[in-house]
Scaffold this motif. Structure first.
Motif, short mmCIF file in Angstrom:
data_model
loop_
_atom_site.label_atom_id
_atom_site.label_comp_id
_atom_site.label_asym_id
_atom_site.label_seq_id
_atom_site.Cartn_x
_atom_site.Cartn_y
_atom_site.Cartn_z
N ALA A 1 132.48 -107.48 121.23
CA ALA A 1 133.36 -106.34 120.90
C ALA A 1 134.76 -106.58 121.46
O ALA A 1 134.93 -107.18 122.53
N LYS A 2 135.77 -106.09 120.72
CA LYS A 2 137.16 -106.21 121.18
C LYS A 2 137.40 -105.27 122.36
O LYS A 2 138.06 -105.61 123.32
N SER A 3 136.84 -104.06 122.27
CA SER A 3 136.90 -103.13 123.39
C SER A 3 135.65 -102.26 123.34
O SER A 3 135.08 -102.06 122.25
N VAL A 4 135.23 -101.76 124.51
CA VAL A 4 134.09 -100.84 124.54
C VAL A 4 134.46 -99.67 125.44
O VAL A 4 134.87 -99.86 126.59
N THR A 5 134.32 -98.46 124.90
CA THR A 5 134.56 -97.25 125.69
C THR A 5 133.24 -96.51 125.81
O THR A 5 132.59 -96.24 124.80
N SER A 6 132.84 -96.19 127.05
CA SER A 6 131.57 -95.49 127.28
C SER A 6 131.87 -94.09 127.79
O SER A 6 132.72 -93.91 128.67
N VAL A 7 131.16 -93.10 127.25
CA VAL A 7 131.40 -91.71 127.65
C VAL A 7 130.07 -91.02 127.95
O VAL A 7 129.12 -91.13 127.17
N ASP A 8 130.01 -90.35 129.10
CA ASP A 8 128.85 -89.52 129.43
C ASP A 8 129.32 -88.42 130.37
O ASP A 8 130.20 -88.64 131.20
N VAL A 9 128.71 -87.26 130.24
CA VAL A 9 129.14 -86.13 131.07
C VAL A 9 128.72 -86.33 132.54
O VAL A 9 129.32 -85.75 133.44
N SER A 10 127.72 -87.19 132.76
CA SER A 10 127.21 -87.38 134.12
C SER A 10 127.97 -88.49 134.85
O SER A 10 128.01 -89.64 134.38
N ALA A 11 128.53 -88.14 136.00
CA ALA A 11 129.28 -89.14 136.78
C ALA A 11 128.34 -90.22 137.29
O ALA A 11 128.71 -91.40 137.38
N LYS A 12 127.09 -89.84 137.60
CA LYS A 12 126.11 -90.83 138.07
C LYS A 12 125.83 -91.86 136.98
O LYS A 12 125.69 -93.05 137.24
#
Ligand code: SAH
Length: 408
Positions: free
Chosen positions: A250-261
């Motif tokens: 992948a050229k870039s990967v953005t990961s999102v989750d509401v949990s900081a853990k």
């Protein structure tokens, strides 16, 4: 053993191997002589008889609309090596599926009714088994289950029991619901391998048994599509899809989750597999806030639209009453994601709500597509993998569904 006698014709579903007896199907209960209670106790093993009194199955008694979860058909008692037999059969199936390899030591060993053990889930992470009981019956057998596991799987050092959130609360439960059943706890983190990638598994703090093994094959499919693309992994949890996307180029990967853990785990997993990577960013944020651009991003990450988006939210409908709201949620989320996809982009969209079947989910995604007005084709229809088998007589065991869409 107490005996549950069914109303006339109610034996038919049992004879067809459906593993549940509903309370409405019961005509009467014959208690053993000298039985000290006025009705069977939550979790005890009972016989199931047809209306003529012929015993047709044995199962766990349970308070509620599912009154018996059947363990064995056509018998009056469980054989002495019952747990050993069932767990050995499940282990053999996983081996024959090619899931036990030096580059893959993470898989589901027991998937409840799908492995003829209603109410029991066991996930294997390298040398640890994480056991989860969804019925008091399974809870009462937890030590026999742990013994059978360590006898059958040569690699196991620990069996961790984690049933705090899964046991029903209709009767008091005796004994610990969480803790090591065998083995010695260690402070060393567990790194398990899935298709050659390493993941930190935290069964103590993590969600469910610590990792979502059910997306293994869908992650491998995503890897094939990731090359050269800007990828957004929504509801990433430990970042399974993100790590596969990085391996896929992948050229870039953005990961999102509401949990900081969860975000800490994603970052640890990316660092472990791709220590030199500079193209991964992770945000602890609400999915809708992120998609609505309410999140601060760093300069090299100001991407507004993506070539590939993954949507793998938690179950929106935990029971049937929640279906209408859940469908609204899926429509809103998918519409938002479709707006964010570049022409020629791809959407991997999932639902793990058991109450939403694949037709309902597909209709929700269709409605989202029509709302946004993009031309969309379905490339793949995805589901849970073979280590989460569905007993054909128990379609309720099917829960994970996904679509891969090509968005023009
Ligand atoms: N895709 C993951 C599993 C996702 S489980 C994998 O492959 O392992 C669902 C995740 O959604 C959980 O980690 C949970 O913390 C996260 N979540 C729940 N509500 C959310 C919200 N409103 N916004 C963002 N993430 C959310």
């Amino acid at each position: 053993m107490n005996t549950v006698v069914l109303k006339p014709h109610k034996e038919e579903s049992v004879l067809r191997f459906h593993p549940w007896v509903f309370s409405g199907a019961i005509a009467k209960i014959i208690l053993d002589k000298n039985y000290p209670h006025s009705q069977p106790q939550e979790g005890e093993v009972v016989k199931v008889a047809d209306s003529t009194g012929k015993v047709i199955a044995v199962g766990h008694w349970q308070i509620g609309s599912i009154a018996v979860r059947i363990l064995a058909f056509g018998t009056e008692a469980l054989p002495a090596d019952f747990w050993h037999q069932r767990i050995a059969a499940a282990w053999q199936l996983r081996q024959s599926l090619g899931l036990v390899r030096p580059d893959n030591n993470t898989f589901r060993l027991i998937h409840g009714e799908g492995d003829f053990l209603p109410g029991l889930v066991v996930d294997i992470y390298a040398d640890t088994a994480v056991v989860q009981a969804h019925s008091v019956g399974m809870h009462l057998h937890r030590h026999e289950i742990a013994q059978a596991l360590t006898a059958i799987l040569p690699q196991l050092k620990n069996v961790y029991y984690k049933s705090d959130d899964t046991l029903p609360f209709k009767a008091p439960v005796t004994g610990d619901k969480t803790g090591y059943l065998t083995g010695v706890p260690t402070d060393e983190p567990c790194w398990a391998t899935e298709n050659g990638l390493q993941f930190r598994i935290d069964w103590l703090q993590g969600q469910k048994t610590g990792f979502f093994v059910d997306q293994r094959e869908n992650r491998a499919l995503l890897e094939r599509y990731a090359n050269g693309r800007n990828v957004l992994n929504m509801f990433c949890y430990t970042g399974g899809f993100s790590v596969y996307a990085l391996r896929g180029g992948a050229k870039s990967v953005t990961s999102v989750d509401v949990s900081a853990k969860a975000i800490d785990l994603v970052n640890a997993n990316v660092a472990r597999n791709f220590p030199d990577s500079t193209v991964h960013h992770a945000h602890a944020a609400d999915a809708f806030d992120f998609l609505n651009e309410k999140i601060e991003k760093c300069e090299n990450e100001k991407i507004k639209t993506y070539d590939l988006i993954i949507l793998d939210p938690p179950a929106f409908a935990k029971h049937r009453d929640a279906i209408p709201n859940a469908l609204r949620g899926y429509r809103r989320l998918n519409a938002k994601a479709i707006e964010k996809i570049k022409p020629g982009g791809i959407l991997f969209t999932f639902s793990c709500s058991q109450a939403i079947d694949k037709e309902m989910f597909r209709l929700a995604v269709f409605t989202a597509a029509a709302q946004v007005g993009r031309k969309i084709r379905i490339l793949h229809q995805l589901h849970q993998p073979a280590d989460h088998p569905v007993n054909i007589y128990h379609p309720e065991g099917e829960y994970l569904k996904g679509l891969v869409l090509y968005v023009e």
